[in-house]
Each structure stands twice: as C-alpha cells, then as structure tokens.
Design a protein around this motif. Structure first.
Motif, PDB file in Angstrom:
ATOM      1  N   PHE A 117      -1.405   4.613   0.585  1.00 31.62           N
ATOM      2  CA  PHE A 117      -2.942   4.677   0.159  1.00 31.62           C
ATOM      3  C   PHE A 117      -3.713   3.603   0.453  1.00 31.62           C
ATOM      4  CE2 PHE A 117      -0.260   2.388  -2.961  1.00 31.62           C
ATOM      5  CZ  PHE A 117      -0.917   1.423  -3.234  1.00 31.62           C
TER       6      PHE A 117
ATOM      7  N   LYS B 170      -9.642   3.408  -7.787  1.00 29.58           N
ATOM      8  CA  LYS B 170      -9.483   4.822  -7.099  1.00 29.58           C
ATOM      9  C   LYS B 170      -8.766   4.426  -5.899  1.00 29.58           C
ATOM     10  CE  LYS B 170     -13.801   7.063  -8.915  1.00 29.58           C
ATOM     11  NZ  LYS B 170     -14.930   7.665  -8.314  1.00 29.58           N
ATOM     12  N   ARG B 171      -8.057   5.478  -5.545  1.00 34.69           N
ATOM     13  CA  ARG B 171      -7.081   5.587  -4.373  1.00 34.69           C
ATOM     14  C   ARG B 171      -7.327   6.703  -3.627  1.00 34.69           C
ATOM     15  NH1 ARG B 171      -1.343   3.203  -6.393  1.00 34.69           N
ATOM     16  NH2 ARG B 171      -1.987   1.000  -6.842  1.00 34.69           N
ATOM     17  N   ARG B 172      -7.185   6.625  -2.073  1.00 30.45           N
ATOM     18  CA  ARG B 172      -7.157   7.776  -1.250  1.00 30.45           C
ATOM     19  C   ARG B 172      -5.849   7.592  -0.308  1.00 30.45           C
ATOM     20  NH1 ARG B 172     -10.916  11.314   0.344  1.00 30.45           N
ATOM     21  NH2 ARG B 172     -12.527  10.054  -0.557  1.00 30.45           N
TER      22      ARG B 172
ATOM     23  N   ASP C 132       0.790  -1.413  -0.128  1.00 32.70           N
ATOM     24  CA  ASP C 132      -0.056   0.035  -0.031  1.00 32.70           C
ATOM     25  C   ASP C 132       0.909   1.220  -0.052  1.00 32.70           C
ATOM     26  OD1 ASP C 132       0.959  -0.314   2.459  1.00 32.70           O
ATOM     27  OD2 ASP C 132      -0.973   0.090   3.543  1.00 32.70           O
TER      28      ASP C 132
ATOM     29  N   GLU D 101      -7.060   1.620  -0.981  1.00 34.70           N
ATOM     30  CA  GLU D 101      -7.901   1.389  -2.247  1.00 34.70           C
ATOM     31  C   GLU D 101      -9.542   1.483  -2.012  1.00 34.70           C
ATOM     32  OE1 GLU D 101      -6.792   0.456  -5.241  1.00 34.70           O
ATOM     33  OE2 GLU D 101      -4.813  -0.524  -4.563  1.00 34.70           O
TER      34      GLU D 101
END
Length: 239
Positions: A81, A88-90, A69, A83
């Motif tokens: 990050f 999309k990731r944050r 990650d 998932e």
C-alpha cells in the motif's frame, strides 16, 4: 422506390419502418464504454496479473514481513500500500498465494504492475521466478461477465435463433392475407393482381429484408429468411 410516389401510403410506411428501426437501434445498439482511468495515478486502468513460481515460501514471507508498506501473510494474502494521509491507504498491489508453489500479483494499471514487478524481484531474488503476465481490459466481455458472476447475476443470454425464427414465423404467418394500409387496405395477395400493386408489395418486402439485414449487422445472429412470403405471392425475388 421506383414507380411509387413519395406522398403515397406505401412511401410513408417504408419511411416510417426505417425511422422506427433506426430509433430502436439507437436505444438498444451497443455503445462503446468510456476509457477507465485510475484516480490516483491518472493512468488507464488495465487489470494486470503477474504469475510467479515460488521456490521458497519461508524466505518470501520473511522478506515481505520486513517491508513497512506491506501487510498480510500467506494465508490471507499480502497487500502493498501507499499512505494517503489521514490514516488513509491505497493498495498498490495484492499478492495472493495459489496452491503449493504459485503466487499471483495483481495491479490495476500496467504502470503499477511494472513497478511492482521490479520491486518484488529485487527483494525476493531467488525465492520466486516470474512465469507470465495477463492483462485484461475492464470493459471486455470476459471481465464484465466475471463481475456479474461475483455479484450473483448472470449476463443476459442472446435470444436463440430458433426462438427468434418461431417468433418471426408467427409474425409473418398470415401477412399475405392481412390488409395493409400502405397497400390501400388490400392484402398483399390482392395487391399483386395489378402491376402497381405488385411493385408496391415488392418494395415493402425489400424494406423488411433490409431491416432484417440491419438487425443482424448490429445485433448478430442468423438472418430470418422471408423467401416464403415471396413464394406465397408468386413473386420473383431476384427481379
């Protein structure tokens, strides 16, 4: 206003001055900014930066490279990050090398920072050592000014006291000899010739001074001294 009828021109002008002053303050006065909440965690946003001293960059880089990650390297920095689905990731944390032996770990909430610190110290062990934590409110003047600088804009500077004094001096420079509707279209110098006119002028001056005190209270700066108007008319300010 003792001795002044409420239906008189003076009473109307004083009331109008106070209404306009309050209205302007409601438009220009400072309003508290809302509390900012992180959309993904629902925690209050508190910009948190943990500072570390790195004792072994090679070991740290190797450990971070093994984490599924985490992406990045020492040169460009690392991002941890989560998932989000649909490719999309944050970001949960950003790790940035600073100088020869410093690392900064930034998180947007205190809760994320606490979790990231435990995660990093568990992985890195002796490769780094925690030094200090900084927490900033995103609504604070310091953060807002930094954001303005990053956008190439400068935060508006307050009006210097000397500029304001010059403006107010010009504004009231001829006041004593200017006809005023609240004084029956007489000048203040003419009005003080009678007891009733004298009281009316004093009430008007005091309304100006009260408005100036409100300005200082709400906007800061130094109050403008209207004492010279009292002196020009031979009035006792203390009575």
């Amino acid at each position: 206003m003792e001795g002044v009828e409420w239906q008189s021109d003076l009473a109307r002008e004083v009331v109008a001055v106070n209404i306009i002053d309050s209205w302007l303050l409601s438009l220009s006065g400072k309003r508290p900014l809302p509390t900012l909440v992180d959309a993904s965690t629902q925690n209050t946003i508190r910009l948190t930066t943990d500072h570390y001293r790195v004792t072994d960059w090679d070991a740290l880089a190797s450990i971070l490279a093994e984490q599924p990650d985490v992406e990045g390297d020492r040169g460009s920095g690392w991002v941890r990050f989560v998932e989000m689905g649909g490719e999309k990731r944050r970001a949960r944390a950003t790790l940035t090398a600073k100088g020869a032996d410093a690392l900064e770990v930034f998180c947007r909430t205190l809760e994320l920072a606490d979790e990231s610190r435990k995660w990093l110290e568990r992985l890195a062990r002796t490769a780094l050592k925690f030094r200090v934590r900084e927490i900033a409110d995103p609504r604070s003047p310091k953060v807002l000014e930094a954001a303005a600088r990053s956008c190439g804009r400068k935060a508006p500077a307050p009006v210097p006291d000397d500029v304001l004094r010059g403006f107010m001096t010009d504004l009231y420079g001829n006041w004593a000899d200017t006809p005023i509707p609240a004084l029956g279209d007489k000048t203040p110098r003419q009005a003080v010739g009678t007891e009733q006119g004298r009281r009316a002028v004093i009430d008007l001056l005091r309304s100006y001074e009260h408005a100036e005190l409100r300005r200082v209270r709400d906007q800061g700066g130094a109050p403008f001294d209207l004492g010279f108007l009292w002196e020009q008319l031979g009035l006792d300010r203390g009575r």
